[in-house]
Motif scaffolding. Structure first.
Motif, mmCIF file in Angstrom:
data_model
loop_
_atom_site.group_PDB
_atom_site.id
_atom_site.type_symbol
_atom_site.label_atom_id
_atom_site.label_comp_id
_atom_site.label_asym_id
_atom_site.label_seq_id
_atom_site.Cartn_x
_atom_site.Cartn_y
_atom_site.Cartn_z
ATOM 1 N N LEU A 23 0.830 -1.203 0.000
ATOM 2 C CA LEU A 23 0.000 0.000 0.000
ATOM 3 C C LEU A 23 0.867 1.256 0.000
ATOM 4 O O LEU A 23 0.614 2.203 -0.753
ATOM 5 C CB LEU A 23 -0.924 -0.004 1.217
ATOM 6 C CG LEU A 23 -1.881 1.184 1.345
ATOM 7 C CD1 LEU A 23 -2.838 1.238 0.172
ATOM 8 C CD2 LEU A 23 -2.651 1.100 2.658
ATOM 9 N N ASP A 24 1.907 1.256 0.832
ATOM 10 C CA ASP A 24 2.813 2.410 0.867
ATOM 11 C C ASP A 24 3.513 2.592 -0.478
ATOM 12 O O ASP A 24 3.696 3.723 -0.946
ATOM 13 C CB ASP A 24 3.850 2.233 1.979
ATOM 14 C CG ASP A 24 3.228 2.302 3.370
ATOM 15 O OD1 ASP A 24 2.090 2.810 3.478
ATOM 16 O OD2 ASP A 24 3.866 1.834 4.335
ATOM 17 N N SER A 25 3.923 1.465 -1.073
ATOM 18 C CA SER A 25 4.577 1.539 -2.374
ATOM 19 C C SER A 25 3.636 2.099 -3.438
ATOM 20 O O SER A 25 4.035 2.935 -4.264
ATOM 21 C CB SER A 25 5.052 0.135 -2.786
ATOM 22 O OG SER A 25 5.569 0.144 -4.097
ATOM 23 N N ALA A 26 2.378 1.644 -3.411
ATOM 24 C CA ALA A 26 1.392 2.139 -4.370
ATOM 25 C C ALA A 26 1.172 3.633 -4.189
ATOM 26 O O ALA A 26 1.108 4.392 -5.171
ATOM 27 C CB ALA A 26 0.076 1.385 -4.197
ATOM 28 N N THR A 27 1.066 4.070 -2.937
ATOM 29 C CA THR A 27 0.853 5.490 -2.656
ATOM 30 C C THR A 27 2.036 6.315 -3.140
ATOM 31 O O THR A 27 1.867 7.405 -3.710
ATOM 32 C CB THR A 27 0.634 5.703 -1.150
ATOM 33 O OG1 THR A 27 -0.472 4.899 -0.716
ATOM 34 C CG2 THR A 27 0.352 7.158 -0.841
ATOM 35 N N ARG A 28 3.245 5.792 -2.940
ATOM 36 C CA ARG A 28 4.449 6.497 -3.382
ATOM 37 C C ARG A 28 4.519 6.566 -4.911
ATOM 38 O O ARG A 28 4.827 7.619 -5.491
ATOM 39 C CB ARG A 28 5.695 5.793 -2.820
ATOM 40 C CG ARG A 28 6.999 6.523 -3.120
ATOM 41 C CD ARG A 28 8.157 5.912 -2.348
ATOM 42 N NE ARG A 28 8.309 4.475 -2.605
ATOM 43 C CZ ARG A 28 7.943 3.516 -1.751
ATOM 44 N NH1 ARG A 28 7.410 3.829 -0.576
ATOM 45 N NH2 ARG A 28 8.114 2.239 -2.048
ATOM 46 N N GLU B 235 -9.585 -8.965 4.375
ATOM 47 C CA GLU B 235 -10.101 -8.532 5.668
ATOM 48 C C GLU B 235 -9.193 -7.558 6.398
ATOM 49 O O GLU B 235 -9.577 -7.027 7.444
ATOM 50 C CB GLU B 235 -10.339 -9.750 6.571
ATOM 51 C CG GLU B 235 -11.486 -10.637 6.117
ATOM 52 C CD GLU B 235 -11.742 -11.768 7.114
ATOM 53 O OE1 GLU B 235 -11.057 -11.808 8.150
ATOM 54 O OE2 GLU B 235 -12.619 -12.595 6.846
ATOM 55 N N LEU B 236 -7.996 -7.316 5.875
ATOM 56 C CA LEU B 236 -7.114 -6.375 6.546
ATOM 57 C C LEU B 236 -7.762 -4.996 6.601
ATOM 58 O O LEU B 236 -8.500 -4.605 5.693
ATOM 59 C CB LEU B 236 -5.776 -6.293 5.819
ATOM 60 C CG LEU B 236 -4.848 -7.505 6.009
ATOM 61 C CD1 LEU B 236 -3.660 -7.407 5.083
ATOM 62 C CD2 LEU B 236 -4.399 -7.605 7.460
ATOM 63 N N PRO B 237 -7.510 -4.216 7.657
ATOM 64 C CA PRO B 237 -8.205 -2.931 7.840
ATOM 65 C C PRO B 237 -8.074 -1.978 6.653
ATOM 66 O O PRO B 237 -9.008 -1.256 6.333
ATOM 67 C CB PRO B 237 -7.543 -2.349 9.101
ATOM 68 C CG PRO B 237 -6.992 -3.532 9.828
ATOM 69 C CD PRO B 237 -6.610 -4.517 8.765
ATOM 70 N N PHE B 238 -6.912 -1.955 6.018
ATOM 71 C CA PHE B 238 -6.674 -1.004 4.934
ATOM 72 C C PHE B 238 -6.915 -1.615 3.546
ATOM 73 O O PHE B 238 -6.716 -0.950 2.531
ATOM 74 C CB PHE B 238 -5.240 -0.465 4.995
ATOM 75 C CG PHE B 238 -4.211 -1.543 5.171
ATOM 76 C CD1 PHE B 238 -3.765 -2.292 4.099
ATOM 77 C CD2 PHE B 238 -3.708 -1.820 6.442
ATOM 78 C CE1 PHE B 238 -2.828 -3.286 4.285
ATOM 79 C CE2 PHE B 238 -2.768 -2.825 6.615
ATOM 80 C CZ PHE B 238 -2.326 -3.560 5.537
#
Length: 289
Positions: free
Chosen positions: A60-65, A88-91
Motif C-alpha cells: 500500500l505504501d509503495s502504491a501510494t508512493r 479482511e485487513l483494515p486497509f
C-alpha cells in the motif's frame, strides 16, 4: 486442541481469513503451556499474520508512493496486491477502492489519448495539440502523459513550421505578389484545417468582365474590380459583384481553390431588357380638345 490448531492453520493458509485466524491463534496462546509445541505453532501463526499485514502495508505504501511520483499505472497493480491478498485487513478496502478509481481514470485517459490521435490523423493539428495537452494536464498521474507530451510537442513543431511558412508568404507578397500568392496556395493545399483554425486570410486578385464591378465578400464591401483583397484561406465565403446594366453575380464558395495565382474572375451577364407587349395593353379613349 489438535483440531483447534488445524482449524487456525486452515483459516490462515487456505481460507485467508485474517481476523478469524488471528482470534484462533490468540486463543491458543492464552490456553496452552508456554513451552508446548501447540504454543509454538500458535506463536508462529501470529508471526505469519504480522508478516502478512506488513507485506500488505508495504504494498500500500509503495502504491501510494508510485502514485505521488506519477506512476499510477504501476500503482494500480500495487493497490490491487495490497487489497486483494488478504481482503479482511483494515486497509484492504481502501486499497481496492483506490485501485478501482485509478482503473476508471486510466480507461478515460486512454480514450482521450485515442481521440487526440484521431484528430492528429485527420490533420487537425491545433485541435490535436490541445487534446494531447488536456490529457497531459488532466491525467498527470499516469505514465501515458509522457506519450501525450511527446506527441503534442511533435505536432507543435509542425504547427510552428506552418506559421513560419505563412509569415514567409506574407513577407514575399509584399515584394512579389505572384510569388506570395503561390506560397500561400502551397500551404492551403497542405494544411487547410490548420489555416481554418488560425483564421488565416490569403491575398486574392479579383477581376471581372466587364471591369468596374462593385464587390462584396460576406456582405462587406472590398472594392471595385480589378482589385486585390484578402479572403479566408480555408473557410466558406459569399462573393457578390454588381455593375449597372448587368445581372448581379453571387457565388457561394466552400473555400478558396488553392491554385497558384489565387485569382478569381467573374463574368457578368448583361441585364435583360423588358419589352412592353402592346397587344395586351389597355389605352384610354382619345379626348377632343
Amino acid at each position: 486442541l489438535k483440531d483447534r490448531i488445524e482449524q487456525a492453520v486452515a483459516l490462515l493458509r487456505q481460507e485467508k481469513k485474517y481476523a478469524a485466524a488471528f482470534e484462533a491463534f490468540q486463543a491458543l496462546v492464552r490456553t496452552t503451556a508456554p513451552e508446548s509445541p501447540e504454543r509454538r505453532v500458535a506463536e508462529e501463526g501470529l508471526k505469519d499474520l504480522a508478516a502478512i499485514e506488513a507485506r500488505s502495508r508495504t504494498a500500500l505504501d509503495s502504491a501510494t508512493r508510485e502514485l505521488a511520483e506519477g506512476k499510477a499505472e504501476q500503482a494500480i497493480a500495487a493497490f490491487e496486491r495490497a487489497g486483494g491478498e488478504w481482503p479482511e485487513l483494515p486497509f484492504a478496502e481502501t486499497a481496492r477502492r483506490e485501485a478501482r478509481r485509478l482503473v476508471g481514470r486510466l480507461e478515460r485517459a486512454r480514450q482521450e489519448l485515442a481521440a487526440a490521435d484521431n484528430l492528429a490523423a485527420q490533420g487537425v493539428l491545433l485541435e490535436a495539440i490541445e487534446a494531447y495537452r488536456r490529457v497531459e494536464r488532466e491525467y498527470a498521474e499516469f505514465e501515458l502523459r509522457q506519450t501525450a507530451t511527446a506527441r503534442a510537442a511533435a505536432l507543435q513543431r509542425q504547427a510552428d513550421v506552418l506559421d513560419r511558412r505563412i509569415a514567409e508568404a506574407k513577407a514575399t507578397f509584399d515584394r512579389d505578389k505572384d510569388e506570395g500568392r503561390r506560397l500561400y496556395a502551397q500551404v492551403m493545399r497542405e494544411a487547410p484545417a490548420f489555416l481554418a483554425l488560425r483564421g488565416t486570410e490569403a491575398p486574392v486578385r479579383i477581376t471581372s468582365y466587364p471591369s468596374g464591378a462593385d464587390v462584396t465578400v460576406d456582405g462587406r464591401a472590398v472594392g471595385r474590380t480589378p482589385l486585390d483583397t484578402a479572403l479566408p484561406a480555408a473557410k466558406p465565403f459569399v462573393l457578390r459583384a454588381a455593375l449597372q446594366g448587368y445581372e448581379t453575380s453571387e457565388q457561394q464558395a466552400p473555400r478558396l481553390v488553392p491554385e497558384d495565382r489565387l485569382h478569381l474572375h467573374i463574368s457578368l451577364n448583361r441585364a435583360t431588357l423588358r419589352v412592353l407587349d402592346l397587344k395586351t395593353a389597355v389605352f384610354a379613349p382619345p379626348q377632343v380638345i
